[in-house]
Design a protein around this motif. Sequence first.
Motif, PDB file in Angstrom:
ATOM      1  N   VAL A 272      33.969  39.996  44.761  1.00 22.15           N
ATOM      2  CA  VAL A 272      34.283  40.036  43.335  1.00 22.15           C
ATOM      3  C   VAL A 272      35.625  39.361  43.136  1.00 22.15           C
ATOM      4  N   GLY A 273      35.677  38.436  42.222  1.00 15.44           N
ATOM      5  CA  GLY A 273      36.923  37.732  41.992  1.00 15.44           C
ATOM      6  C   GLY A 273      37.031  37.237  40.576  1.00 15.44           C
ATOM      7  N   ARG A 274      38.121  36.613  40.329  1.00 10.82           N
ATOM      8  CA  ARG A 274      38.373  36.027  39.020  1.00 10.82           C
ATOM      9  C   ARG A 274      38.330  34.518  39.160  1.00 10.82           C
ATOM     10  N   LEU A 275      38.647  33.855  38.064  1.00 12.95           N
ATOM     11  CA  LEU A 275      38.758  32.402  38.125  1.00 12.95           C
ATOM     12  C   LEU A 275      39.869  32.031  39.112  1.00 12.95           C
TER      13      LEU A 275
ATOM     14  N   LEU B  89      43.641  32.569  38.203  1.00 14.08           N
ATOM     15  CA  LEU B  89      44.127  33.900  37.841  1.00 14.08           C
ATOM     16  C   LEU B  89      44.341  34.736  39.096  1.00 14.08           C
ATOM     17  N   PRO B  90      45.452  35.465  39.171  1.00 14.87           N
ATOM     18  CA  PRO B  90      45.671  36.311  40.346  1.00 14.87           C
ATOM     19  C   PRO B  90      44.735  37.513  40.333  1.00 14.87           C
ATOM     20  N   SER B  91      44.323  37.942  41.503  1.00 10.49           N
ATOM     21  CA  SER B  91      43.431  39.085  41.631  1.00 10.49           C
ATOM     22  C   SER B  91      44.093  40.136  42.508  1.00 10.49           C
ATOM     23  N   SER B  92      44.036  41.382  42.087  1.00 15.21           N
ATOM     24  CA  SER B  92      44.659  42.462  42.856  1.00 15.21           C
ATOM     25  C   SER B  92      43.728  43.026  43.923  1.00 15.21           C
TER      26      SER B  92
ATOM     27  N   LEU C 170      56.841  41.992  48.101  1.00 10.46           N
ATOM     28  CA  LEU C 170      57.355  40.631  48.128  1.00 10.46           C
ATOM     29  C   LEU C 170      56.292  39.560  47.904  1.00 10.46           C
ATOM     30  N   ASN C 171      55.063  39.935  47.621  1.00 12.14           N
ATOM     31  CA  ASN C 171      54.006  38.949  47.420  1.00 12.14           C
ATOM     32  C   ASN C 171      53.452  39.035  46.000  1.00 12.14           C
ATOM     33  N   THR C 172      54.335  39.208  45.039  1.00 12.92           N
ATOM     34  CA  THR C 172      53.890  39.361  43.661  1.00 12.92           C
ATOM     35  C   THR C 172      53.568  38.009  43.044  1.00 12.92           C
TER      36      THR C 172
END
Length: 141
Positions: free
Chosen positions: A89-92, A95-98, A118-120
């Motif tokens: 499951v992911g986004r485009l 866009l970042p995905s959590s 540190l990886n924001t």
Amino acid sequence: MSFGLPSLKVKPEHAGNIPIQEGPYGVSSPLVAGFEGAKSKLGMSHPLQASERNYHLNEEKMNMAMLRNIQGCHAPMRLSMERKFASKVGRLPFLPSSNLQHDVFTGRYLDIGFEDILNTPEFCEISGQPHAVVERSLGVL
């Protein structure tokens, strides 16, 4: 009795002697080869380094083996299938995905690690045009 569980004893990945490199004191100069070049030639710095690198994988294998012994083959197969679907499951692409669903399945949502602080995404140096990123991921460009 092991019940099919993996061994808890730490086994070294690299066995044998580390060859001595040229340069003063047997180590190549970091000014010439860089820090990564010197690190890759040195090998393991601590015996637990390999164990800690594979901690989550070993924990998952042990949990799956215990679940298989307690509930049968269907339980680990179902959990691994759910984890596989959650990781897909992911986004485009721009866009970042959590990956919260995958973290909940694996139990990592309770841990605070290096990547959480540190990886924001707001500190990410890579950003592109959304249309170009999607076209590149689809193979149009």
